[in-house]
Design a protein around this motif. Structure first.
Motif, short mmCIF file in Angstrom:
data_model
loop_
_atom_site.label_atom_id
_atom_site.label_comp_id
_atom_site.label_asym_id
_atom_site.label_seq_id
_atom_site.Cartn_x
_atom_site.Cartn_y
_atom_site.Cartn_z
N ASP A 372 0.86 -1.18 0.00
CA ASP A 372 0.00 0.00 0.00
C ASP A 372 0.90 1.23 0.00
O ASP A 372 1.52 1.56 1.02
CB ASP A 372 -0.91 -0.01 1.23
N LEU A 373 0.99 1.89 -1.14
CA LEU A 373 1.90 3.03 -1.26
C LEU A 373 1.47 4.23 -0.43
O LEU A 373 2.24 5.17 -0.26
CB LEU A 373 2.03 3.44 -2.73
N ALA A 374 0.23 4.22 0.05
CA ALA A 374 -0.26 5.33 0.87
C ALA A 374 0.19 5.21 2.33
O ALA A 374 0.11 6.18 3.08
CB ALA A 374 -1.78 5.41 0.81
N ARG A 375 0.67 4.04 2.73
CA ARG A 375 1.11 3.86 4.11
C ARG A 375 2.45 4.53 4.34
O ARG A 375 3.35 4.46 3.51
CB ARG A 375 1.22 2.37 4.45
N LYS A 376 2.58 5.17 5.48
CA LYS A 376 3.81 5.90 5.80
C LYS A 376 4.90 4.96 6.32
O LYS A 376 6.07 5.31 6.32
CB LYS A 376 3.52 7.00 6.82
N VAL A 377 4.49 3.78 6.80
CA VAL A 377 5.46 2.80 7.28
C VAL A 377 5.23 1.49 6.55
O VAL A 377 4.12 1.19 6.10
CB VAL A 377 5.35 2.58 8.81
N GLY A 378 6.27 0.69 6.43
CA GLY A 378 6.14 -0.62 5.81
C GLY A 378 6.30 -0.62 4.30
O GLY A 378 6.19 -1.67 3.67
N ASN A 379 6.58 0.53 3.69
CA ASN A 379 6.79 0.60 2.25
C ASN A 379 8.28 0.83 1.99
O ASN A 379 8.80 1.92 2.21
CB ASN A 379 5.96 1.73 1.63
N HIS A 380 8.95 -0.22 1.51
CA HIS A 380 10.38 -0.13 1.23
C HIS A 380 10.66 0.08 -0.26
O HIS A 380 11.82 0.00 -0.68
CB HIS A 380 11.09 -1.40 1.70
N TYR A 381 9.62 0.35 -1.02
CA TYR A 381 9.76 0.43 -2.47
C TYR A 381 9.65 1.86 -3.00
O TYR A 381 9.95 2.11 -4.17
CB TYR A 381 8.71 -0.45 -3.15
N GLY A 382 9.23 2.79 -2.18
CA GLY A 382 9.07 4.16 -2.63
C GLY A 382 7.77 4.38 -3.39
O GLY A 382 6.90 3.51 -3.43
N GLN A 383 7.66 5.54 -4.01
CA GLN A 383 6.44 5.90 -4.73
C GLN A 383 6.59 5.60 -6.23
O GLN A 383 7.64 5.16 -6.70
CB GLN A 383 6.13 7.38 -4.51
N ILE A 384 5.52 5.84 -6.96
CA ILE A 384 5.51 5.57 -8.40
C ILE A 384 6.32 6.64 -9.14
O ILE A 384 6.13 7.84 -8.94
CB ILE A 384 4.06 5.55 -8.92
N VAL A 385 7.22 6.18 -10.00
CA VAL A 385 8.00 7.07 -10.85
C VAL A 385 7.23 7.37 -12.14
O VAL A 385 7.24 8.50 -12.64
CB VAL A 385 9.37 6.44 -11.17
N GLY A 386 6.56 6.36 -12.68
CA GLY A 386 5.79 6.54 -13.90
C GLY A 386 5.19 5.22 -14.35
O GLY A 386 5.49 4.16 -13.80
#
Length: 403
Positions: A372-386
């Motif tokens: 879940d890219l909206a979570r502030k914790v637990g995301n080790h992949y970063g946001q969408i580049v494109g």
């Protein structure tokens, strides 16, 4: 007269023309509307709207002393309970996708039959589409992320019929987002399924011709609009909304469309909506004369052309309908991982739920994981580049569609 007021001064009966907040930062789809009741005002406050502009020529002014009374306590709750009971129950994406696959197959078969009837000069029985459209609407109500994304994945040589079904699925979702009543949405979908039936009178080699068309060839292709209406009027009486879709889906907001070169609000709401879904699905489909665009690239082009080719308020609403990165889109993350969009957040369109499937740097699959890219914790992949193309990376869009 346009008057800017604090949202706390807003009253039922006023006509809002500006929310003074970027459309990606809230979940209010309509930018111009008459305020119905106190509940709608509360919704604006919840969405962080601080001030609005009202048109006093089209609704109440702040000087109006009478404030419409709220419904008696309890009546609203009975109404909401009745509304909830009347809606189809929400189901998982996997469950609705299984139904949607069969529904799309049936819809394509129906449209193929109607196109063949038109081509052979036989009766076009448009009434047979009505039960099908009702079931498509129910599918979108149960889970909006199943039918339209699946319909976008065209698999046969029958582009014209698959395009008709895909645009019908899109306009159903779009109509729901606009708050249109179900009977009106069904008329929109009927017109969208039938809008290209006039192509039956045109040489198929011309419709799918690679490269540029000559002026004479383009005029022949344009004639499919009025040819289609002639075929339909000879066999069935369509509702006005469906006729508007058939006639106006190639009209453009700046008056440069066809067949009548209508502009702005001269084009009906149905026509303006149909133009957007028709163009979006065409851009995201593989054609003999060009490659398919990714959904996000197609949305970017629509947005760039809003105000000229398309109604800008409706384009913004359509982006909210499908999401900045629609379900099923392949995206690149900051970690150089590829992921498939699985679920939208209505309040955060830039950070959906994705399934990570591939490492672009190493060019190898990874163990699929949902993030879940909206979570502030637990995301080790970063946001969408494109957005990315499945074909570029040799991945199958059918295999990796959300389940």
């Amino acid at each position: 007269m346009i008057r800017k007021i604090p949202v706390r001064d807003l009253l039922p009966g006023m006509y809002v023309v500006d929310l003074h907040k970027r459309w990606l930062e809230h979940n209010i789809w309509r930018q111009h509307f008459r305020v119905r009741d106190d509940g709608q005002i509360a919704r604006l406050v919840e969405e962080g709207i601080v001030e609005v502009s009202i048109d006093t020529a089209r609704g109440l002014d702040v000087a109006q002393p009478e404030r419409p009374k709220s419904p008696p306590p309890g009546s609203q709750y009975r109404s909401l309970a009745d509304l909830k009971a009347s809606r189809p129950r929400q189901v998982s994406l996997a469950e609705e996708r299984r139904r949607a696959v069969l529904l799309l197959r049936e819809a394509n078969d129906h449209v193929v039959d109607l196109m063949q009837a038109a081509r052979g000069g036989r009766h076009v029985d448009a009434a047979r589409l009505e039960p099908l459209i009702g079931r498509m609407l129910e599918s979108v109500q149960r889970n909006p992320d199943a039918l339209a994304p699946l319909a976008r994945l065209k698999q046969s040589e029958h582009y014209d019929t698959e395009h008709a079904v895909a645009t019908a699925a899109l306009i159903i979702a779009f109509g729901r987002q606009q708050g249109l009543p179900a009977p009106e949405i069904e008329k929109l979908a009927l017109g969208t399924l039938l809008k290209d039936i006039g192509q039956a009178a045109i040489d198929a080699r011309l419709i799918g011709k690679p490269g540029m068309l000559s002026q004479a060839e383009y005029s022949v292709v344009q004639s499919h609009v009025e040819e289609g209406l002639a075929v339909l009027e000879a066999t069935v009486r369509l509702p006005e909304t469906a006729v508007a879709v058939v006639l106006e889906h190639h009209e453009r907001y700046n008056g440069c469309g066809y067949p009548y070169r209508m502009a702005g609000d001269e084009i009906s709401l149905a026509g303006r909506m149909a133009a957007i879904v028709d163009t979006y699905d065409a851009m995201t489909s593989e054609r003999p004369y060009r490659a398919a665009l990714s959904p996000s690239d197609a949305l970017r082009q629509l947005f760039d052309q809003s105000g000229s080719q398309f109604d800008p308020a409706l384009v913004a609403a359509f982006v909210h309908t499908v999401g900045v990165y629609p379900v099923g889109t392949l995206v690149m993350l900051e970690s150089r991982h590829l992921a498939v969009v699985e679920q939208q957040h209505a309040d955060n369109l830039l950070s959906p739920v994705v399934r990570v499937i591939y490492h672009a740097g190493r060019r190898q699959y990874v163990e699929p994981v949902e993030v879940d890219l909206a979570r502030k914790v637990g995301n080790h992949y970063g946001q969408i580049v494109g957005a990315e193309s499945y074909e570029r990376w040799g991945l199958s869009p059918l295999r990796w569609q959300p389940a």
